[in-house]
Design an enzyme around this catalytic site. Structure first.
Site, mmCIF file in Angstrom:
data_model
loop_
_atom_site.group_PDB
_atom_site.id
_atom_site.type_symbol
_atom_site.label_atom_id
_atom_site.label_comp_id
_atom_site.label_asym_id
_atom_site.label_seq_id
_atom_site.Cartn_x
_atom_site.Cartn_y
_atom_site.Cartn_z
ATOM 1 N N GLU A 288 0.927 -1.105 0.040
ATOM 2 C CA GLU A 288 0.062 -0.044 0.044
ATOM 3 C C GLU A 288 0.947 1.184 0.197
ATOM 4 O O GLU A 288 2.083 1.283 0.307
ATOM 5 C CB GLU A 288 -0.888 -0.016 1.377
ATOM 6 N N GLY B 57 4.867 -1.358 2.503
ATOM 7 C CA GLY B 57 4.747 -2.841 1.836
ATOM 8 C C GLY B 57 5.642 -3.650 2.750
ATOM 9 O O GLY B 57 5.245 -4.895 2.654
ATOM 10 N N SER B 58 6.627 -3.366 3.493
ATOM 11 C CA SER B 58 7.284 -4.236 4.411
ATOM 12 C C SER B 58 6.578 -4.623 5.427
ATOM 13 O O SER B 58 6.416 -6.028 5.693
ATOM 14 C CB SER B 58 8.700 -3.432 4.862
ATOM 15 N N ASN C 45 7.107 -17.708 0.347
ATOM 16 C CA ASN C 45 7.904 -18.938 0.433
ATOM 17 C C ASN C 45 8.250 -19.509 -0.999
ATOM 18 O O ASN C 45 9.224 -19.799 -1.276
ATOM 19 C CB ASN C 45 7.150 -19.948 1.188
ATOM 20 N N GLU D 118 30.934 -1.826 -14.854
ATOM 21 C CA GLU D 118 32.422 -1.289 -14.433
ATOM 22 C C GLU D 118 33.540 -2.035 -15.515
ATOM 23 O O GLU D 118 34.264 -0.924 -15.793
ATOM 24 C CB GLU D 118 32.711 -1.362 -12.998
ATOM 25 N N GLY E 137 33.524 -0.731 -19.024
ATOM 26 C CA GLY E 137 33.602 0.668 -18.917
ATOM 27 C C GLY E 137 32.722 1.259 -19.831
ATOM 28 O O GLY E 137 31.559 1.293 -20.026
ATOM 29 N N GLU F 193 8.891 -8.249 -3.175
ATOM 30 C CA GLU F 193 8.840 -9.710 -2.464
ATOM 31 C C GLU F 193 9.394 -9.744 -1.224
ATOM 32 O O GLU F 193 9.948 -10.784 -0.903
ATOM 33 C CB GLU F 193 9.331 -10.713 -3.451
ATOM 34 N N THR G 155 12.001 -6.670 0.929
ATOM 35 C CA THR G 155 13.383 -6.008 0.716
ATOM 36 C C THR G 155 14.614 -7.029 1.235
ATOM 37 O O THR G 155 14.054 -7.945 2.137
ATOM 38 C CB THR G 155 13.490 -4.561 1.275
ATOM 39 N N SER G 156 15.638 -6.616 1.097
ATOM 40 C CA SER G 156 16.643 -7.448 1.620
ATOM 41 C C SER G 156 16.668 -7.279 3.147
ATOM 42 O O SER G 156 17.157 -8.389 3.898
ATOM 43 C CB SER G 156 18.186 -6.841 1.157
HETATM 44 C C1 LIG Z 1 8.356 -2.703 -9.574
HETATM 45 C C2 LIG Z 1 7.717 -2.901 -8.535
HETATM 46 C C3 LIG Z 1 6.803 -3.701 -8.732
HETATM 47 C C4 LIG Z 1 6.130 -4.496 -7.570
HETATM 48 N N1 LIG Z 1 5.139 -5.331 -7.725
HETATM 49 C C5 LIG Z 1 4.334 -5.782 -6.390
HETATM 50 C C6 LIG Z 1 3.331 -6.362 -6.697
HETATM 51 O O1 LIG Z 1 2.977 -6.978 -7.465
HETATM 52 N N2 LIG Z 1 2.567 -6.608 -5.589
HETATM 53 C C7 LIG Z 1 2.876 -5.986 -4.415
HETATM 54 O O2 LIG Z 1 2.016 -6.332 -3.271
HETATM 55 N N3 LIG Z 1 3.980 -5.384 -4.217
HETATM 56 C C8 LIG Z 1 4.656 -5.036 -5.269
HETATM 57 N N4 LIG Z 1 5.566 -4.051 -5.086
HETATM 58 C C9 LIG Z 1 6.012 -3.500 -3.861
HETATM 59 C C10 LIG Z 1 7.259 -3.925 -3.202
HETATM 60 O O3 LIG Z 1 6.962 -5.437 -2.652
HETATM 61 C C11 LIG Z 1 7.410 -2.983 -1.952
HETATM 62 O O4 LIG Z 1 7.960 -1.890 -2.678
HETATM 63 C C12 LIG Z 1 8.317 -3.450 -0.761
HETATM 64 O O5 LIG Z 1 7.763 -4.398 -0.263
HETATM 65 C C13 LIG Z 1 8.895 -2.382 -0.055
HETATM 66 O O6 LIG Z 1 8.020 -1.869 0.415
HETATM 67 P P1 LIG Z 1 7.789 -0.125 0.549
HETATM 68 O O7 LIG Z 1 8.123 0.142 -0.870
HETATM 69 O O8 LIG Z 1 6.608 0.469 1.396
HETATM 70 O O9 LIG Z 1 8.946 -0.034 1.467
HETATM 71 P P2 LIG Z 1 9.005 0.126 2.813
HETATM 72 O O10 LIG Z 1 8.189 -0.782 3.552
HETATM 73 O O11 LIG Z 1 8.479 1.732 3.339
HETATM 74 O O12 LIG Z 1 10.518 0.110 3.264
HETATM 75 C C14 LIG Z 1 11.422 1.310 3.095
HETATM 76 C C15 LIG Z 1 12.945 0.874 3.513
HETATM 77 O O13 LIG Z 1 12.977 0.657 4.879
HETATM 78 C C16 LIG Z 1 13.546 -0.789 4.885
HETATM 79 N N5 LIG Z 1 12.769 -1.252 6.310
HETATM 80 C C17 LIG Z 1 11.470 -1.456 6.639
HETATM 81 N N6 LIG Z 1 11.225 -2.191 7.737
HETATM 82 C C18 LIG Z 1 12.585 -2.317 8.207
HETATM 83 C C19 LIG Z 1 13.025 -2.863 9.466
HETATM 84 N N7 LIG Z 1 12.201 -3.224 10.386
HETATM 85 N N8 LIG Z 1 14.483 -2.978 9.625
HETATM 86 C C20 LIG Z 1 15.225 -2.513 8.803
HETATM 87 N N9 LIG Z 1 14.903 -1.995 7.613
HETATM 88 C C21 LIG Z 1 13.530 -1.806 7.306
HETATM 89 C C22 LIG Z 1 12.993 -1.624 3.881
HETATM 90 O O14 LIG Z 1 13.978 -2.509 3.562
HETATM 91 C C23 LIG Z 1 13.300 -0.431 2.649
HETATM 92 O O15 LIG Z 1 14.701 -0.238 2.534
HETATM 93 C C24 LIG Z 1 6.353 -3.730 -6.212
HETATM 94 C C25 LIG Z 1 7.332 -2.534 -6.195
HETATM 95 C C26 LIG Z 1 8.112 -2.074 -7.164
HETATM 96 C C27 LIG Z 1 9.005 -1.121 -7.024
#
Ligand SMILES: Cc1cc2nc3c(=O)[nH]c(=O)nc-3n(C[C@H](O)[C@H](O)[C@H](O)COP(=O)(O)OP(=O)(O)OC[C@H]3O[C@@H](n4cnc5c(N)ncnc54)[C@H](O)[C@@H]3O)c2cc1C
Lengths: 328, 359
Positions: free
Chosen positions: B112, B116-117, B226, B316, B319, B341, B343-344
């Site tokens: 949303e 997303g996280s 998963n 890199e 070049g 899916e 973030t790292s």
């Molecule tokens: C091209 C694209 C396609 C996508 N397709 C889909 C899709 O089909 N369906 C869907 O549902 N989503 C989709 N996504 C969304 C994607 O899964 C989310 O962008 C992602 O999960 C991160 O959520 P966010 O963008 O809200 O970042 P946030 O949750 O706001 O996170 C921002 C940063 O904070 C870090 N962070 C958050 N919590 C913590 C923590 N506890 N500790 C340390 N670091 C933290 C995150 O790792 C990130 O670096 C898509 C995104 C993109 C860019």
């Protein structure tokens, strides 16, 4: 930093805030209007001699301008760099030197080519033909060709835009030489010109590092996840804080006494990682142009790819050993 | 591992090399459009076999090796299908059959605008009124969002004190009244995929639009991750091998012999081999219905770092040559691996949790 340098820094920052809409520059390029503004402020011809309507500034002032502009628009900084650090030394002392007036006043667009080789171009009675692929800078009247020699080529040219990932404001394009272009001058100056560019390139890199990092710091101060601000998560704020340390040390080194070789090395070794992580910190938003952070990542890798490779590392090693090394 | 699919792998590679021409990859990247013809062609040639996850994984790897933009575009119309396969009712499974046949495109909407996280923190609601659920809210960055016929949507159905308990999944027809999709443009990479922002405005859902049981949505999505994270690891593996392919040919064509280049080549190769082992290992547990989420998250997190590392290395090492080759597209595509899916950082939280849970 001296008082007058601080004033310059603030003036440039204010200019950028007011006049550089980076999103527009990324999509539409650097317009003639922006070029004229840069010229009228004296930024475009920062180091060009006064007799050619340049500002004839010292290195520090020039680097301050590049850094401040690169924080906002790496493309605009690169345009200024091409004119001052590549074009000016390439034409200095040649018959083309008088074109510097046009360069400083925004009437001359210069493109740079690092890729194409001499045999991509054919010469017939002084006229050139051939195609130069992916030249940095669009709609140019002059091209600096850095290959076996450093040649200045004068147009008119045919030009077609390419899709390109970095420095979108100045664009990359293919240039066709259609038996109208001529060589104005040709000498082997690449090594000396690029070496003298370490300071200015580091200044652009520093600006990009600073711009990307500030975006990440701002974003992680207001964005929440799991009910906390992103900055509350140690892996995020520790990493950003560490990058700010690098940025700060780099700035002190650049404007201080440090050896330009080492400053350039530090800048190039940190720029991609910092830009990449700044994208990361924005989550999904970072992947879109609208948030103005992914461009730093694109521009960072392009900068590193063009200006920092095996040759530069060899030069650095020889600089450290103070002798020519027979690399295996 | 998975050598029994070598013939299938070769078939996919042939398809990708023939169909994903440089011109086509560059064109869809530039236009930022979905290559629907390619989707249809891949179906007619039996490139995607959603009944066999091992084949899906291998197809993803091989397609992304040639071009991730087109590769993901071709394999993503089924995104979210596993949720229906595992938990859906008969009607939903019929729709799924039509997705497999290419009649419909599917997507999965979890993220949303506000996050997303933190999946359990989502705000979209589907509160029950009589025998209907009324869906309200918005979703962000949804792949296929503006081209999908159906979407698997995660929404809150009750204000349970445990935020994980009040979520449910629905199969939403995008022709429903109150559905609105806005295509998002100017992505860094994977530009042949469609990404959209969605609005749900009082969409009426029937009881049989609910997937599985009410209140279990969070767990269904975690189970889905998963599976899908294995596929992202395979995307990453493909991208990294693609980057290595370019590095190798550059080295050979230019007769490069310096040790710095050899060491970088060897580092990229080592990362790729580790990614391959981790991905296939996690996949083999999953495909025997014994998923190990920590292994999956390790493969996804490490794989995405490998994709980025390999892509940056290619830029890199080549070049200035990298600038007009497809390498710059690989670079732009790779970065998404660390974002979608999970973030790292989110993967690392999963991994740490499981390590602490273990013996
Ligand atoms: C091209 C694209 C396609 C996508 N397709 C889909 C899709 O089909 N369906 C869907 O549902 N989503 C989709 N996504 C969304 C994607 O899964 C989310 O962008 C992602 O999960 C991160 O959520 P966010 O963008 O809200 O970042 P946030 O949750 O706001 O996170 C921002 C940063 O904070 C870090 N962070 C958050 N919590 C913590 C923590 N506890 N500790 C340390 N670091 C933290 C995150 O790792 C990130 O670096 C898509 C995104 C993109 C860019």
């Amino acid at each position: 930093m001296k008082e007058e340098n601080n004033i310059l820094k603030e003036t440039v920052a204010e200019f950028c805030d007011k006049n550089l809409d980076e999103k527009k520059i990324e999509s539409e390029g650097i317009t003639h209007g922006i070029t004229e503004l840069l010229a009228s402020q004296g930024f475009l011809g920062a180091t060009i001699p006064g007799k050619y309507s340049g500002s004839e500034l010292d290195n520090t002032s020039y680097e301050i301008i590049l850094e401040e502009i690169a924080k906002n628009s790496p493309s605009v900084a690169m345009k200024i760099f091409i004119l001052n650090s590549l074009y000016y030394p390439s034409v200095k002392g040649t018959s083309a030197e008088t074109t510097l007036s046009d360069a400083a006043s925004g009437k001359l667009n210069v493109a740079v080519d690092f890729i194409n080789r001499a045999n991509d171009i054919k010469e017939n009675a002084g006229k050139l033909s051939g195609t130069l692929i992916n030249v940095l800078g669009s709609d140019a009247e002059k091209i600096i060709l850095f290959n076996e020699n450093t040649s200045i080529i004068s147009g008119p040219f045919g030009y077609s835009d390419r899709d390109f990932m970095g420095f979108r404001g100045i664009k990359f394009g293919d240039i066709t030489l259609d038996n109208t272009a001529t060589v104005l001058d040709s000498k082997n100056r690449k090594g000396e010109i690029l070496e003298a560019s370490y300071g200015p390139l580091s200044a652009i890199a520093l600006g990009m590092i600073s711009g990307a990092l500030q975006k990440a710091i701002d974003y992680t101060s207001v964005r929440k996840a799991f009910g906390n601000y992103l900055k509350d998560f140690e892996p995020i704020s520790f990493r950003l804080a560490q990058f700010r340390s690098t940025e700060s040390v780099l700035r002190s080194a650049l404007y201080g006494e440090a050896d330009p070789y080492y400053v350039f090395n530090l800048a190039m070794e940190s720029i991609v990682e910092i830009a990449r992580y700044s994208v990361n910190a924005h989550g999904g938003y970072g992947y879109f142009q609208d948030f103005g952070v992914e461009k730093f990542y694109r521009d960072a890798i392009v900068m590193k790819s063009i200006f920092y490779g095996n040759q530069e590392l060899r030069k650095l090693a020889e600089h450290v050993y103070s002798e020519k090394i027979n690399f295996v | 591992m998975f050598e029994e699919y070598d013939e299938y792998r070769n078939k996919i590679r042939e398809f990708a090399l023939k169909e994903f021409t440089e011109e086509m990859a560059a064109e869809y990247d530039r236009k930022e459009e979905y290559p629907d013809e390619l989707r249809k062609k891949s179906l007619s040639l039996g490139i995607i076999d959603m009944q066999n996850p091992a084949k899906v994984m291998i197809a993803i790897e091989e397609l992304c090796r040639v071009d991730a933009g087109l590769g993901i575009a071709v394999t993503t119309p089924y995104f979210g299908s596993e949720v229906i396969m595992l938990f859906g009712n008969d009607r939903q499974k019929e729709i799924l059959q039509d997705v497999y046949k290419g009649k419909y495109i599917l997507g999965l909407a979890v993220t949303e605008p506000s996050g997303g996280s933190d999946v359990a923190g989502l705000k979209t609601t589907a509160m029950k009124q009589g025998n209907k659920y009324i869906l309200n809210g918005s979703k962000m960055f949804i792949t296929n969002g503006a081209i999908a016929d159906y979407l698997v949507v995660l929404a809150r159905t009750s204000e349970d004190p445990n935020p994980h308990h009040g979520l449910s999944t629905f199969l939403v027809n995008t022709k429903s009244k109150g559905f609105n999709a806005n295509k998002l443009v100017d992505k860094l990479g994977v530009r042949a995929t469609n990404t959209a922002e969605l609005q749900f405005n009082n969409i009426e859902l029937n009881e049989d639009d609910l997937i599985g049981e009410e209140g279990k949505g969070f767990y269904y999505i975690m189970m889905f991750f998963n599976i899908s994270r294995i596929y992202v690891a395979a995307q990453s593996l493909g991208i990294a091998i693609g980057a290595l392919d370019r590095i190798k040919s550059y080295i050979k064509e230019n007769d490069i012999k310096d040790e710095d280049s050899m060491f970088r080549l060897s580092d990229v190769g080592t990362h790729i081999e580790a990614t391959r082992q981790m991905t296939y290992n996690a996949a083999s547990y999953l495909f025997e219905f014994k998923p190990k989420p920590e292994l999956t998250s390790m493969a996804k997190a490490y794989g995405s770092e490998t994709a980025v590392y390999a892509a940056e290395s290619a830029m890199e090492m080549l070049g200035d040559k990298s600038l007009y080759e497809d390498v710059q597209r690989i670079f732009r595509n790779a970065k998404i691996m660390e974002i979608w899916e999970g973030t790292s950082e989110i993967e690392k939280l999963v991994i740490a949790r499981y390590i602490l849970k273990g013996e």
